[in-house]
Scaffold this motif. Structure first.
Motif, PDB file in Angstrom:
ATOM      1  N   ARG A  33       1.086  -1.313   0.124  1.00 45.89           N
ATOM      2  CA  ARG A  33       0.344  -0.197   0.357  1.00 45.89           C
ATOM      3  C   ARG A  33       0.732   1.240  -0.356  1.00 45.89           C
ATOM      4  N   ARG A  70       1.074   3.967  -3.090  1.00 45.12           N
ATOM      5  CA  ARG A  70       0.688   5.483  -2.802  1.00 45.12           C
ATOM      6  C   ARG A  70       1.946   6.362  -2.825  1.00 45.12           C
ATOM      7  N   TYR A  79       2.413   6.753  -6.593  1.00 43.82           N
ATOM      8  CA  TYR A  79       0.331   7.805  -7.498  1.00 43.82           C
ATOM      9  C   TYR A  79       1.405   9.393  -6.825  1.00 43.82           C
ATOM     10  N   ASP A  86       3.108  13.001   1.967  1.00 44.79           N
ATOM     11  CA  ASP A  86       2.089  12.465   1.472  1.00 44.79           C
ATOM     12  C   ASP A  86       1.787  10.681   1.936  1.00 44.79           C
ATOM     13  N   ASN A 127      -1.490   9.991   3.972  1.00 40.92           N
ATOM     14  CA  ASN A 127      -2.514   9.224   3.531  1.00 40.92           C
ATOM     15  C   ASN A 127      -2.244   7.269   3.990  1.00 40.92           C
ATOM     16  N   CYS A 128      -1.128   7.191   5.002  1.00 45.05           N
ATOM     17  CA  CYS A 128      -1.524   5.771   4.691  1.00 45.05           C
ATOM     18  C   CYS A 128      -0.569   5.693   6.603  1.00 45.05           C
TER      19      CYS A 128
END
Length: 464
Positions: free
Chosen positions: A136, A140, A143, A274, A278-279
């Motif tokens: 994951r 991410r 991206y 980021d 987001n993680c």
């Protein structure tokens, strides 16, 4: 069924009382005769969804098939969870088992498994906590990399995998050939040893870098980057090397070493921020189970202005250090990992960009300084790992480039197109390279590079 089905990640955000279905793979099943508890995960998030199954709701024969590793769908209702660390759970009203997993043979049981063993079952390891989280974060970060460059007007260039030139001038390369002929005894014969009769009519290799190719586009499109697989045929068995890995390489026209350093610093901090945002659950897991100072280190790098020093200043600091280094420190020798980490962790105590390395230890394409001894190279060093990024301002003067190619004994005919860029509208330009797996190691705290790529390729290892 459709790919738009609700994921477990989405179920955690649903209101109690909502009817829902949960698809995934069983982590564990436990309970008494009156009620069973199933932990389910589909890879969309770190937490498992707890499924509560009351006695008699699901047929006993179906319940027997619900074992660790089986793939299932539970239907039911989202309810508040009294359990610690989970807001909701699914109260089951029905179940369908899609694929059974023999509990006597399924290799990924609840008991802990070593990372070495999990590499042997790389086709199954993403169902566990560690590698679900690694993938994951990797997804991410990929991206976010594209988002970073798209937001800044960079074009993504798909550079070739097969090449006839060696970007680094010293890398061990994998040859590409159609001359191998498979024999009945399982061995191979070389049909013809003349490269002129091979597929491309000349020696060809898997690329060690897309840099030279992306430079051609930067000198026409200004700001570009390439992001893809690269290959090194090095017989290395360390925890930091792979034979196949991914490389990010931006290239900017009308840019010098200062602009290059600015981009490298901005990119590093952007990706870290980021991932932290987001993680969150995955990073919390790595911070607890893999590297207890991970989050502290990441936040420090994300919020700290990078120090900038020259190679000569770095050598002076190292030589004056009261520290017993394994490798000697002398001007003209490349810095080792222990030197890089001492600079960023002990001496300066924050990220460091080292510039102006000796020309004799750097590649032919780096801009030569007026002192005749150094080039406008740069390495970004971060606490915990040392070098993260390497780059330079490129040599844009034809005479300097030609003399350097000759000096290093490289075949000029292989770089005719690269030298053409200096003949027709040459411009100052710069860029850097970042090994993506090295970045993922840093973001997760994982200690072996083989554990941050889906299927590792190294000397003697090409399974799956």
């Amino acid at each position: 069924m459709d790919w738009r089905r609700t994921r477990i990640k989405d179920l955690f955000g649903m209101e109690p009382g909502t009817k829902a279905s949960a698809y995934g793979w069983v982590k564990t099943k436990r309970g008494s005769k009156a009620v069973s508890f199933v932990q389910l995960n589909d890879g969309s998030c770190f937490p498992d969804l707890q499924i509560v199954v009351d006695e008699g709701v699901i047929d006993d024969e179906v319940m027997k098939k619900i074992t660790t590793g089986s793939s299932v769908r539970f239907d039911g209702e989202i309810v508040d969870s009294p359990g610690k660390g989970q807001s909701v759970e699914l109260h089951a009203s029905g179940c369908e088992v899609y694929g059974e997993a023999d509990p006597e043979k399924y290799p990924l049981q609840k008991k802990g498994a070593t990372l070495e063993f999990l590499r042997e079952i790389a086709h199954l390891r993403t169902r566990g906590n560690t590698f679900g989280a690694v993938n994951r974060v990797r997804c991410r970060a990929s991206y976010a990399t594209h988002q970073f460059f798209a937001d800044r007007g960079f074009g993504w260039i798909h550079t070739p995998i097969i090449t006839a030139s060696d970007c680094e001038g010293a890398g061990q390369m994998f040859a590409v050939s159609t001359q191998l002929e498979h024999q009945e005894n399982g061995k191979f014969n070389l049909k013809d040893n003349d490269p002129a009769n091979d597929f491309f009519g000349k020696p060809a290799y898997l690329t060690v870098s897309g840099q030279l190719n992306v430079e051609t586009h930067a000198l026409g499109l200004t700001n570009c980057y390439t992001f893809g697989p690269t290959f090194r045929a090095e017989d290395s068995h360390t925890s930091r090397h792979l034979a196949e890995f991914w490389m990010l390489e931006p290239e900017m026209a009308f840019c010098d070493i200062e602009g290059n350093m600015n981009l490298a610093e901005e990119f590093t901090q952007y990706i870290i921020k980021d991932i932290i945002e987001n993680c969150e659950d995955d990073i919390a897991f790595f911070n607890k189970r893999i590297e207890p100072t991970l989050l502290k280190t990441l936040n420090h790098v994300a919020e700290t202005k990078f120090e900038r020093i020259t190679y000569t200043e770095a050598v002076d600091m190292l030589q004056k250090a009261n520290f017993n280094f394994e490798f000697p420190v002398e001007w003209g020798a490349d810095l080792q990992s222990e030197h890089e980490r001492w600079l960023t962790e002990k001496r300066i105590r924050k990220p460091v960009i080292v510039t102006d390395y000796p020309r004799d230890i750097k590649a032919f394409y780096m801009y030569q300084n007026d002192d005749g001894k150094t080039v406008r190279a740069m390495d970004v060093l971060v606490p915990g790992i040392g070098e993260m990024i390497g780059g330079s301002q490129r040599e844009d003067r034809l005479d300097k480039l030609e003399s350097r190619i000759e000096e290093m004994g490289l075949p000029k005919e292989a770089y005719w197109w690269y030298m053409d860029l200096r003949k027709f509208g040459s411009a100052p330009h710069a860029g850097f390279g970042l090994g993506f797996e090295r970045m993922i190691m840093y973001l997760t705290g994982m200690k072996n590079i083989r554990d941050v790529i889906p299927f590792h390729r190294a000397a003697g290892q090409a399974e799956f």
